[in-house]
Write a protein that holds these residues in place. Structure first.
Motif, short mmCIF file in Angstrom:
data_model
loop_
_atom_site.label_atom_id
_atom_site.label_comp_id
_atom_site.label_asym_id
_atom_site.label_seq_id
_atom_site.Cartn_x
_atom_site.Cartn_y
_atom_site.Cartn_z
N MET A 293 0.85 -1.20 0.00
CA MET A 293 0.00 0.00 0.00
C MET A 293 0.88 1.24 0.00
N THR A 294 0.54 2.20 -0.84
CA THR A 294 1.24 3.49 -0.84
C THR A 294 0.90 4.26 0.42
N THR A 295 1.90 4.89 1.02
CA THR A 295 1.69 5.72 2.21
C THR A 295 2.16 7.14 1.90
N ALA A 296 1.36 8.12 2.32
CA ALA A 296 1.67 9.52 2.08
C ALA A 296 1.70 10.29 3.39
N LEU A 297 2.65 11.18 3.50
CA LEU A 297 2.70 12.14 4.60
C LEU A 297 2.21 13.48 4.06
N VAL A 298 1.16 14.02 4.67
CA VAL A 298 0.57 15.28 4.22
C VAL A 298 0.77 16.32 5.30
N LEU A 299 1.57 17.33 5.02
CA LEU A 299 1.81 18.44 5.95
C LEU A 299 0.86 19.58 5.60
N GLY A 300 0.15 20.08 6.60
CA GLY A 300 -0.90 21.05 6.33
C GLY A 300 -2.20 20.36 5.98
N ILE B 148 -2.50 7.42 4.94
CA ILE B 148 -2.18 8.84 5.13
C ILE B 148 -1.75 9.12 6.57
N VAL B 149 -0.63 9.81 6.70
CA VAL B 149 -0.22 10.38 7.99
C VAL B 149 -0.38 11.89 7.85
N ALA B 150 -1.17 12.49 8.73
CA ALA B 150 -1.55 13.89 8.62
C ALA B 150 -0.90 14.72 9.72
N VAL B 151 -0.41 15.90 9.35
CA VAL B 151 0.22 16.81 10.31
C VAL B 151 -0.32 18.21 10.08
N PRO C 162 6.87 6.24 3.99
CA PRO C 162 6.11 6.99 2.99
C PRO C 162 6.87 7.10 1.67
N SER C 163 6.14 6.94 0.59
CA SER C 163 6.70 7.15 -0.74
C SER C 163 6.13 8.41 -1.38
N VAL C 164 5.24 9.10 -0.66
CA VAL C 164 4.66 10.36 -1.14
C VAL C 164 4.73 11.37 0.00
N LEU C 165 5.18 12.57 -0.32
CA LEU C 165 5.14 13.69 0.61
C LEU C 165 4.42 14.84 -0.06
N VAL C 166 3.44 15.40 0.64
CA VAL C 166 2.77 16.62 0.17
C VAL C 166 3.01 17.70 1.21
#
Length: 247
Positions: free
Chosen positions: A1-8, A28-31, A68-72
């Motif tokens: 599964m793709t995991t993304a860290l989303v800042l904001g 999703i990991v949310a900050v 995470p393989s995606v950072l926003v």
């Protein structure tokens, strides 16, 4: 599964990105500094705090179901004032939140990434291309994201890491609701955009999802304006009249 860290993640665009990623089944990991981040649905973990804090950032990465393989990065900090009245503290805070934290998070992603491709998507602004009175630190931070994207595109491309910037125009989100909820002001803003309407955060999230995913697998180091054509307009025809519309 793709995991993304989303800042904001609790902001207008960040929240739309969370919702869009959730539809794709991305973990999703949310900050966010906004405590509303703790009430977001569809997230594997959520953290309330300042993303410029390296300790908090490490906790967020540690909480991910997999590296995470995606950072926003959808962060900004703004305090409007004329240039001559700005303080060094305002400049430092705007750049730390809007620019340095993007580098910090991207570097952490690279240090922790597993085998395979990864994508960093930075949310910039059309302010990178023009000035508005009182907004210099914000504009400088957003302009810096373009240079920041080009550096890792060069250095990390061989690792399979792509880094790109989405540059929205005016987006109807809560922080500027005082403008788009005022009918006269909303009309003035719409007139500045060739498509003649306001952008929604969901439209920006679609572009973020494109740059984060495999459909953009050869896109690297670019700044992509999502502005309804605003940057294409010459100043003298900024607000088209009847004659312009007949051309």
């Amino acid at each position: 599964m793709t995991t993304a860290l989303v800042l904001g993640a609790a902001g207008g665009i960040g929240r739309a990105v969370v919702d869009r990623f959730a539809r794709d089944g991305i973990g999703i990991v949310a900050v966010d500094r906004n405590p509303a981040v703790l009430r977001l649905p569809h997230v594997a973990a959520a953290f309330e705090g300042d993303a410029t804090d390296a300790g908090l950032l490490a906790e967020a990465f540690d909480a991910a179901p997999e590296p995470p393989s995606v950072l926003v990065h959808a962060l900004l900090w703004e305090r409007r004032a004329p240039l001559a009245e700005l303080t060094a503290e305002v400049w430092h805070r705007a750049l730390d939140v809007g620019l340095v934290s993007a580098w910090q998070a991207a570097a952490e992603l690279v240090r922790r990434k597993a085998e395979g491709p990864a994508s960093v998507v930075l949310v910039g602004s059309v302010h990178a291309h023009g000035a508005a009175p009182g907004s210099a630190p914000y504009a400088v931070a957003k302009a810096g994201l373009g240079a920041l994207a080009r550096a890792p595109a060069t250095e990390w491309g061989g690792l399979g890491v792509r880094t790109n910037v989405v540059e929205p125009g005016f987006v109807a989100v809560d922080r500027n609701a005082h403008r788009w909820q005022d009918p006269a002001e909303a009309d003035r803003v719409r007139a500045a955009y060739p498509l003649g309407r306001l952008c929604t955060p969901e439209e920006i999230a679609e572009v973020v999802a494109f740059l984060a995913g495999p459909s953009s697998s050869y896109v690297n180091g670019v700044c992509l304006p999502v502005d309804g054509g605003a940057l294409a307009v010459l100043p003298e025809v900024h607000v088209p009249g009847p004659a312009d519309r007949r051309v």
